[in-house]
Design a protein around this motif. Structure first.
Motif, mmCIF file in Angstrom:
data_model
loop_
_atom_site.group_PDB
_atom_site.id
_atom_site.type_symbol
_atom_site.label_atom_id
_atom_site.label_comp_id
_atom_site.label_asym_id
_atom_site.label_seq_id
_atom_site.Cartn_x
_atom_site.Cartn_y
_atom_site.Cartn_z
ATOM 1 N N LEU B 187 -63.587 38.371 8.427
ATOM 2 C CA LEU B 187 -62.596 37.505 9.092
ATOM 3 C C LEU B 187 -61.235 37.618 8.433
ATOM 4 O O LEU B 187 -60.204 37.645 9.101
ATOM 5 N N ILE B 188 -61.244 37.709 7.095
ATOM 6 C CA ILE B 188 -59.967 37.859 6.377
ATOM 7 C C ILE B 188 -59.256 39.125 6.854
ATOM 8 O O ILE B 188 -58.051 39.123 7.143
ATOM 9 N N LEU B 189 -60.031 40.204 6.968
ATOM 10 C CA LEU B 189 -59.440 41.468 7.417
ATOM 11 C C LEU B 189 -58.874 41.320 8.834
ATOM 12 O O LEU B 189 -57.769 41.790 9.134
ATOM 13 N N LEU B 190 -59.650 40.647 9.707
ATOM 14 C CA LEU B 190 -59.203 40.474 11.086
ATOM 15 C C LEU B 190 -57.922 39.645 11.129
ATOM 16 O O LEU B 190 -56.974 39.963 11.858
ATOM 17 N N LEU B 191 -57.891 38.589 10.309
ATOM 18 C CA LEU B 191 -56.709 37.733 10.279
ATOM 19 C C LEU B 191 -55.500 38.528 9.813
ATOM 20 O O LEU B 191 -54.407 38.433 10.384
ATOM 21 N N MET B 192 -55.703 39.363 8.786
ATOM 22 C CA MET B 192 -54.596 40.163 8.290
ATOM 23 C C MET B 192 -54.101 41.129 9.361
ATOM 24 O O MET B 192 -52.884 41.308 9.547
ATOM 25 N N SER B 193 -55.049 41.746 10.087
ATOM 26 C CA SER B 193 -54.629 42.666 11.148
ATOM 27 C C SER B 193 -53.803 41.920 12.185
ATOM 28 O O SER B 193 -52.764 42.406 12.644
ATOM 29 N N LEU B 194 -54.263 40.715 12.542
ATOM 30 C CA LEU B 194 -53.550 39.949 13.567
ATOM 31 C C LEU B 194 -52.147 39.575 13.072
ATOM 32 O O LEU B 194 -51.178 39.614 13.824
ATOM 33 N N ILE B 195 -52.043 39.251 11.771
ATOM 34 C CA ILE B 195 -50.733 38.902 11.215
ATOM 35 C C ILE B 195 -49.813 40.117 11.234
ATOM 36 O O ILE B 195 -48.611 40.000 11.499
ATOM 37 N N ILE B 196 -50.370 41.306 10.981
ATOM 38 C CA ILE B 196 -49.519 42.499 11.021
ATOM 39 C C ILE B 196 -49.154 42.853 12.464
ATOM 40 O O ILE B 196 -48.093 43.404 12.728
ATOM 41 N N VAL B 197 -50.035 42.521 13.405
ATOM 42 C CA VAL B 197 -49.724 42.794 14.811
ATOM 43 C C VAL B 197 -48.578 41.893 15.291
ATOM 44 O O VAL B 197 -47.755 42.306 16.108
ATOM 45 N N THR B 198 -48.497 40.682 14.723
ATOM 46 C CA THR B 198 -47.506 39.713 15.208
ATOM 47 C C THR B 198 -46.081 40.259 15.239
ATOM 48 O O THR B 198 -45.429 40.171 16.282
ATOM 49 N N PRO B 199 -45.539 40.817 14.137
ATOM 50 C CA PRO B 199 -44.159 41.310 14.229
ATOM 51 C C PRO B 199 -43.983 42.385 15.285
ATOM 52 O O PRO B 199 -42.911 42.504 15.878
ATOM 53 N N GLY B 200 -45.036 43.170 15.524
ATOM 54 C CA GLY B 200 -44.933 44.193 16.565
ATOM 55 C C GLY B 200 -44.844 43.561 17.934
ATOM 56 O O GLY B 200 -43.991 43.906 18.759
ATOM 57 N N GLU B 201 -45.709 42.597 18.179
ATOM 58 C CA GLU B 201 -45.738 41.898 19.470
ATOM 59 C C GLU B 201 -44.410 41.180 19.715
ATOM 60 O O GLU B 201 -43.909 41.146 20.834
ATOM 61 N N LEU B 202 -43.837 40.611 18.648
ATOM 62 C CA LEU B 202 -42.626 39.812 18.815
ATOM 63 C C LEU B 202 -41.359 40.610 18.574
ATOM 64 O O LEU B 202 -40.266 40.061 18.581
ATOM 65 N N ALA B 203 -41.496 41.913 18.349
ATOM 66 C CA ALA B 203 -40.352 42.785 18.086
ATOM 67 C C ALA B 203 -39.495 42.273 16.941
ATOM 68 O O ALA B 203 -38.314 41.986 17.090
ATOM 69 N N LYS B 204 -40.118 42.110 15.776
ATOM 70 C CA LYS B 204 -39.382 41.720 14.572
ATOM 71 C C LYS B 204 -39.511 42.837 13.539
ATOM 72 O O LYS B 204 -40.435 43.643 13.605
ATOM 73 N N VAL B 205 -38.587 42.845 12.571
ATOM 74 C CA VAL B 205 -38.687 43.806 11.465
ATOM 75 C C VAL B 205 -40.055 43.632 10.802
ATOM 76 O O VAL B 205 -40.483 42.503 10.629
ATOM 77 N N PRO B 206 -40.781 44.665 10.438
ATOM 78 C CA PRO B 206 -40.445 46.084 10.439
ATOM 79 C C PRO B 206 -40.753 46.815 11.745
ATOM 80 O O PRO B 206 -40.597 48.013 11.795
ATOM 81 N N PHE B 207 -41.220 46.109 12.768
ATOM 82 C CA PHE B 207 -41.622 46.813 13.989
ATOM 83 C C PHE B 207 -40.644 46.553 15.127
ATOM 84 O O PHE B 207 -41.011 46.567 16.293
ATOM 85 N N ASP B 208 -39.381 46.260 14.805
ATOM 86 C CA ASP B 208 -38.425 45.965 15.869
ATOM 87 C C ASP B 208 -37.731 47.226 16.345
ATOM 88 O O ASP B 208 -36.561 47.201 16.717
#
Lengths: 135, 332, 406
Positions: B187-208
């Motif tokens: 679950l920790i790993l899944l949560l971390m993946s979801l947190i890293i996906v967030t900036p991509g989904e929201l177009a924020k640095v570093p994935f903007d």
């Protein structure tokens, strides 16, 4: 460490901001009104960073009228042509709006009639008001 | 279905969008202020996004000459509407408004629409910068969809029952309570993946990459101004709210009312406020801190990062969850 | 086949705040061709400098060729005039000039580092570096009286001495930067995202660098040991042991990419700290200007005749000023400025081709471009547009040379 900035971020988050919030923390809606309020004592202005050395600082020019002999040397060297000669009085008039604060006129003046002051908050809505014309 | 229920539903459906926009802008304000403090700056006041929106609405709405006008003008609205729509399916401290009418899979689909709207708007604005931006947005979308869907699938896979995709069900069965040691790590790993996906989904640095200011001058947004830009701006805030709520609903669905011994309306209010707090905390960790701590990636690194590193992380999480179901290693 | 289209970065673009235009042909994200169109803005500063009342006024104009290099340009001009007028500069003045020049290098390199971080979307680093940079700005204000324009150089020396009580402040600043250096190096060189964005990006090979005559940190990052302070020392630099810094000193090898340019600039900040320290320790006492009476000085310049070229290692690279004086002619008779960016712009093409659109800002920024130093060709709009070709300019310059030779 892969992202060395993390540590710095956390440290800075709980520290006072480095910025000096001059003249106010957030930009006032109307700067003119804010300055008027400051004059009346209604609002408080955040002081600007202090002048480190008053002797070397180059602020608004100071002119000693009595010492001036009207030699016009300052007019000759002024790079921005900020100084005007008043023929009938044989004195000069300095337009601070044009001055670039190089203090070259101070160096060449034979009688030390000119010196650099400490005032630097010179923003104004007119180029030729009393504060921006020294004579 | 009685009249009172329908009235309540209609009322809530009218209130929620207003609240979503308000809270989305507030989140943006908190984010900006916090990032400013992390950068040792004073930063704008928290109400700054509201002032921005008011100002944008008072500005002229310019449509480029060669743009496809109806798409160009419609997309900001679509973007905002679809971002708000997500919220109808997510439990916000109380059961979702449209509970039973859609589940996690639907949420996944709706989450794509804002990005699609931005892409369509970018292409329609006929600027080369916007075209590059739209292409980048597409690639980013393809990249983060893989780890995102792996995470969602893992959660649904782990929960028992036929309605395991229902968000209401997920949030009433906190995952952390039922997993063992392996599952916890998963679950920790899944949560971390979801947190890293967030900036991509929201177009924020570093994935903007799609809106990189210094590279392609805000990319898809380059031609937008006035009312249209304000709509996109609000949609961005709502998107932060929606995505953070999704994380909260899946991973931190705990409510505070049992702790405080509250019942009835007070319990609902307390739960809702607690939920808001959780959303803010999730936003700080998944948006603000990441945004302030790193530089922007290139589009190629975004793809490899999401497809290899993050997807691998999510897959390992899934694997651990599966083992957990099989072996049942308990904490004791 | 992929569709090719053209993007123009500039003249107005958030990555390059100054007026220059890079036309890139892209295939998807990849750059296939680059054309740089310089001189979107012409100030005619050389012409202005030749039409002053006297040579002293031109110093302040040279100071404003570029806001950041406001010590390099006037000192380059002053060196040329001193050579023509045969003015012997006192030793203490030379040391003060060295200190001022190195202070400027520190602040210029730190400013650049912040801009580079911003181009990569790393705003926290931008704010951090500029926060660190405030220290040297404070010292500049303390010593010179103003944060930016120093107004300190004069034909035959400097205008203000470094006071005894200021030396202590400068030493404190040096200690501060010694401590900050390891932190800066960590943020710039160890951060994974920074490394990903700068390593193997924008490579300028040694051969390309030599052929395109790159100067300054741009050339040194490609492994060319070239530094005016080392090759043709001026001021008090012969007294110091200066060597051209190449990136292999820190990393062990030279690639010639953006990362190496960061390494070179960071190491140069360290070098500047050492130079200032040494200069403070060994500064002799004595006069700070050869001719105190400015009227006499002006008369001397008016009476001298000849031409000279001065070279100066500015933070961005080698700066060259050509000056011609004529007897009985008070202002400069001819003045030509060749700022380092003008040469370095050429290296954009080999750096950019083959990389991605995302790399344009950081590669463009990696030579530390300063467009204000670079204005050359004027496009005059006179009802209709007129573009001056290089042939026309060549013809004009031939004419001008003939006129000067008379």
């Amino acid at each position: 460490m892969m992202f060395p900035m993390f540590k710095q971020l956390i440290v800075q988050m709980f520290r006072k901001p480095f910025t000096n919030p001059f003249p106010a923390k957030y930009a006032p809606k109307s700067m003119k009104k804010f300055m008027e309020d400051v004059e009346k004592g209604k609002a408080k202005i955040n002081p600007p960073v202090e002048i480190p050395d008053e002797e070397t600082f180059r602020g608004r020019i100071l002119y000693d009228r009595d010492k001036c002999i009207g030699c016009q040397l300052c007019i000759k060297v002024c790079p921005s042509k900020a100084i005007e000669f008043k023929k009938e009085e044989k004195k000069i008039r300095i337009y601070i709006g044009r001055c670039i604060f190089c203090s070259q006129c101070n160096d060449i003046c034979p009688t030390n009639a000119l010196s650099m002051g400490n005032e630097f908050l010179l923003a104004s809505d007119s180029k030729v008001n009393d504060e921006l014309v020294v004579e | 279905m009685n009249g009172e229920f329908i009235l309540k539903l209609v009322l809530e459906c009218i209130l929620l969008p207003f609240f979503a926009i308000f809270f989305g802008l507030l989140l943006k304000g908190i984010d900006r202020k916090l990032v400013a403090r992390m950068q040792a700056r004073v930063g704008p006041p928290i109400r700054q996004p509201f002032l921005d929106v008011i100002k944008l609405f008072s500005k002229e709405n310019i449509v480029p000459e060669h743009a496809v006008k109806w798409i160009y003008n419609a997309m900001p609205l679509v973007c905002l509407a679809s971002s708000i729509m997500v919220l109808f399916y997510i439990p916000l401290g109380f059961p979702p408004l449209l509970a039973g009418h859609g589940d996690l899979v639907l949420v996944l689909y709706i989450l794509i629409i804002p990005s699609l709207a931005m892409i369509a708007g970018g292409f329609a604005s006929s600027s080369p910068f916007a075209t590059v931006g739209a292409q980048r947005e597409m690639v980013t979308m393809i990249s983060y969809e893989l780890p995102l869907s792996i995470v969602i699938m893992s959660i649904a896979f782990y929960l028992p029952g036929s309605n395991s995709f229902s968000l209401d069900f997920i949030s009433s069965h906190p995952l952390w309570n039922s997993v063992g040691v392996l599952g916890f790590a998963g679950l920790i790993l899944l949560l971390m993946s979801l947190i890293i996906v967030t900036p991509g989904e929201l177009a924020k640095v570093p994935f903007d990459v799609a809106e990189a200011e210094t590279e392609i001058a805000e990319g898809v947004m380059v031609e937008y101004s006035g009312r249209n830009l304000a709509l996109f701006y609000m949609a961005d805030g709502v998107k932060i709210f929606a995505f953070a709520s999704l994380i909260v609903a899946i991973f931190f669905p705990y409510s505070i009312s049992p702790l405080l011994n509250l019942t009835g309306l007070y319990a609902d209010i307390a739960n809702f406020l607690f939920f808001i707090l959780k959303v803010v905390i999730v936003m700080i960790f998944s948006v603000s801190i990441i945004r302030a701590a790193v530089a922007r990636y290139r589009i190629t690194s975004v793809v490899t990062g999401y497809w290899v590193t993050v997807a691998m992380m999510a897959l390992i999480g899934l694997l651990l969850l599966m083992w957990d179901m099989h072996y049942h290693v308990r904490w004791s | 086949m992929a569709h090719e289209y053209e993007l123009s970065i500039g003249p107005i673009h958030p990555a390059l705040k100054e007026p220059i235009m890079i036309r890139v042909k892209v295939e998807g994200e990849e750059i296939v061709d680059v054309d740089v169109i310089a001189s979107q803005n012409h100030r005619g500063i050389e012409w202005l400098g030749m039409n002053r009342n006297n040579a002293i006024q031109s110093i302040y104009l040279a100071e404003r060729v570029c806001g950041i290099c406001n010590f390099c340009h006037p000192s380059c001009l002053v060196m040329a005039v001193e050579e023509i007028a045969d003015i012997e500069v006192p030793e203490r003045a030379q040391y003060i000039r060295v200190i001022q020049g190195e202070l400027e290098r520190i602040h210029s390199h730190l400013l650049w580092a912040g801009v580079a971080a911003h181009e990569l979307g790393f705003d926290t680093l931008l704010h951090y570096v500029w926060m660190v940079r405030e220290k040297v700005m404070d010292v500049l204000e303390l010593v010179n009286g103003n944060r930016v324009t120093k107004s300190i150089i004069m034909y035959g020396g400097v205008r203000r001495d470094i006071k005894e009580e200021h030396v202590e402040h400068i030493r404190k600043m040096l200690d501060y930067y010694r401590n900050a250096f390891s932190k800066l190096a960590k943020f710039f060189l160890e951060d994974k995202t920074m490394e990903k964005r700068t390593r193997e990006i924008g490579i300028l090979t040694e051969r390309d660098a030599i052929e395109l005559a790159a100067v300054g940190p741009t050339a040194r990052a490609s492994g060319i040991k070239k530094d005016v302070r080392q090759d043709f020392p001026y001021f008090a630099y012969p007294d110091f042991d200066i060597h051209a810094i190449t990136p292999d000193e820190l990393t062990g090898y030279t690639v010639g990419d953006v990362y190496d340019r960061i390494v070179v600039r960071l190491l140069e900040v360290k070098q500047s700290i050492d130079i200032i320290e040494e200069a403070l320790n060994e500064m002799p006492s004595g006069e700070i200007i050869a001719e105190k009476k400015l009227v006499k000085l002006m008369a001397k310049i008016k009476a001298s005749e000849g031409e000279a070229v001065a070279r100066y290692e500015a933070p961005r690279g080698e700066d060259i000023h050509y000056v011609k004086l004529k007897k009985g002619f008070e202002p400069l008779y001819s003045w030509k400025v060749r700022a380092p960016t003008y040469i370095n712009i050429l290296s954009w093409r080999p750096m950019l081709v083959g990389y991605q659109i995302a790399d344009i800002p950081i590669i463009a920024a990696s030579i530390d471009p300063c467009m204000s130093c670079t204005n050359r060709i004027a496009v005059v709009k006179d009802g209709k547009e007129r573009i001056f070709t290089s042939d026309y300019f060549h013809e004009l310059s031939v004419k001008k040379t003939r006129r000067l030779m008379k």
